[in-house]
Design a protein around this motif. Sequence first.
Motif, mmCIF file in Angstrom:
data_model
loop_
_atom_site.group_PDB
_atom_site.id
_atom_site.type_symbol
_atom_site.label_atom_id
_atom_site.label_comp_id
_atom_site.label_asym_id
_atom_site.label_seq_id
_atom_site.Cartn_x
_atom_site.Cartn_y
_atom_site.Cartn_z
ATOM 1 N N ILE A 179 44.213 37.661 36.207
ATOM 2 C CA ILE A 179 44.880 37.760 34.902
ATOM 3 C C ILE A 179 43.854 37.702 33.771
ATOM 4 O O ILE A 179 42.965 36.839 33.763
ATOM 5 C CB ILE A 179 45.902 36.618 34.733
ATOM 6 C CG1 ILE A 179 46.940 36.661 35.868
ATOM 7 C CG2 ILE A 179 46.596 36.703 33.377
ATOM 8 C CD1 ILE A 179 47.862 35.455 35.916
ATOM 9 N N GLU A 180 43.962 38.634 32.839
ATOM 10 C CA GLU A 180 43.168 38.619 31.607
ATOM 11 C C GLU A 180 44.087 38.938 30.436
ATOM 12 O O GLU A 180 45.097 39.626 30.594
ATOM 13 C CB GLU A 180 42.019 39.626 31.670
ATOM 14 C CG GLU A 180 40.701 39.050 32.170
ATOM 15 C CD GLU A 180 40.115 37.984 31.256
ATOM 16 O OE1 GLU A 180 40.649 37.788 30.138
ATOM 17 O OE2 GLU A 180 39.137 37.337 31.675
ATOM 18 N N TYR A 181 43.716 38.445 29.257
ATOM 19 C CA TYR A 181 44.590 38.617 28.097
ATOM 20 C C TYR A 181 44.104 39.706 27.139
ATOM 21 O O TYR A 181 44.780 40.729 26.967
ATOM 22 C CB TYR A 181 44.737 37.277 27.377
ATOM 23 C CG TYR A 181 45.848 37.229 26.352
ATOM 24 C CD1 TYR A 181 46.747 38.282 26.209
ATOM 25 C CD2 TYR A 181 46.014 36.123 25.532
ATOM 26 C CE1 TYR A 181 47.772 38.239 25.270
ATOM 27 C CE2 TYR A 181 47.037 36.061 24.595
ATOM 28 C CZ TYR A 181 47.908 37.128 24.464
ATOM 29 O OH TYR A 181 48.917 37.076 23.550
ATOM 30 N N GLN B 138 37.735 47.455 35.906
ATOM 31 C CA GLN B 138 36.517 48.106 36.379
ATOM 32 C C GLN B 138 35.841 47.260 37.456
ATOM 33 O O GLN B 138 35.351 47.779 38.464
ATOM 34 C CB GLN B 138 35.555 48.333 35.221
ATOM 35 C CG GLN B 138 34.281 49.077 35.607
ATOM 36 C CD GLN B 138 33.395 49.359 34.405
ATOM 37 O OE1 GLN B 138 33.745 49.052 33.267
ATOM 38 N NE2 GLN B 138 32.236 49.945 34.651
ATOM 39 N N GLY B 139 35.846 45.934 37.250
ATOM 40 C CA GLY B 139 35.167 45.044 38.181
ATOM 41 C C GLY B 139 35.808 44.971 39.558
ATOM 42 O O GLY B 139 35.112 44.754 40.553
ATOM 43 N N ILE B 140 37.131 45.112 39.630
ATOM 44 C CA ILE B 140 37.833 44.977 40.919
ATOM 45 C C ILE B 140 38.229 46.321 41.516
ATOM 46 O O ILE B 140 38.941 46.361 42.523
ATOM 47 C CB ILE B 140 39.084 44.085 40.771
ATOM 48 C CG1 ILE B 140 40.117 44.755 39.849
ATOM 49 C CG2 ILE B 140 38.712 42.694 40.275
ATOM 50 C CD1 ILE B 140 41.449 44.030 39.802
ATOM 51 N N GLU B 141 37.775 47.415 40.914
ATOM 52 C CA GLU B 141 38.166 48.746 41.378
ATOM 53 C C GLU B 141 37.873 48.921 42.876
ATOM 54 O O GLU B 141 36.768 48.638 43.342
ATOM 55 C CB GLU B 141 37.424 49.819 40.587
ATOM 56 C CG GLU B 141 37.872 51.234 40.908
ATOM 57 C CD GLU B 141 37.184 52.266 40.039
ATOM 58 O OE1 GLU B 141 37.497 53.464 40.192
ATOM 59 O OE2 GLU B 141 36.335 51.877 39.209
ATOM 60 N N ILE C 106 44.029 42.318 45.499
ATOM 61 C CA ILE C 106 44.039 41.802 44.132
ATOM 62 C C ILE C 106 45.028 42.608 43.296
ATOM 63 O O ILE C 106 44.993 43.841 43.287
ATOM 64 C CB ILE C 106 42.654 41.887 43.473
ATOM 65 C CG1 ILE C 106 41.608 41.145 44.297
ATOM 66 C CG2 ILE C 106 42.699 41.319 42.050
ATOM 67 C CD1 ILE C 106 40.197 41.282 43.774
ATOM 68 N N THR C 107 45.905 41.900 42.586
ATOM 69 C CA THR C 107 46.813 42.530 41.643
ATOM 70 C C THR C 107 46.389 42.146 40.231
ATOM 71 O O THR C 107 46.462 40.962 39.866
ATOM 72 C CB THR C 107 48.266 42.083 41.874
ATOM 73 O OG1 THR C 107 48.664 42.421 43.202
ATOM 74 C CG2 THR C 107 49.206 42.739 40.872
#
Length: 207
Positions: free
Chosen positions: A42-44, A54-57, A62-63
């Motif tokens: 989660i990011e705001y 981009q980092g978890i592509e 991961i959702t």
Amino acid sequence: MEARLALIKEWCRPFRVIADIGAGYGHLAKALAREHHRVYAIEYPRGAYLDLLQGIEGCLGITPLQGDGLTPLGERPIDVAVIAGMGPNSIRHIMQRRYSLPFIIQPMQGIFRVHRQLVEDGWSIQKAQLIDQGGRLYATWLVGQSGIDGQNTNKRLVPDEFCQDPFFPRLVEQRIRELQKRLTASVTPPGASWDEELQQLKALQLC
């Protein structure tokens, strides 16, 4: 992986579904997913969320979600929420929603302030550890709800949950220097809690 995040990853082992709040570039989320955890990252802010994407592509398990704290989860069940890399105010804002689940928290600063907030807000400290990374001490807590709100908080100015930790004497020394500097520089009468805390810390040094 950074030592402080590696500790959180280790503490997450008993939990299957994890919410990583303020996931940044997703380093912790990816490490957890590689160990077969289900992760909500989660990011705001929009910019931070785009960095996360981009980092978890290409990383399975991961959702990504955008929003404030645990709000974007909606009714999705989780086993634990992780809050790392934030300040005391942001941590308290998220935790005061009083979700009935455990939290693993690791503030970027304000170890003593976060400790005091946990006590005032009635959180039960289940595990606590200090870790050195690059000469800087980080505090990590695993907490749950105790159902007790802020009783005898004045007796808990010092984070005695770390008293058996090998880094605790160093934490005490750093805090004494900080308080002495504040008391010397203060142009207004210091709060009673500062002086009381300083006395408690100095007593610990004599033990």
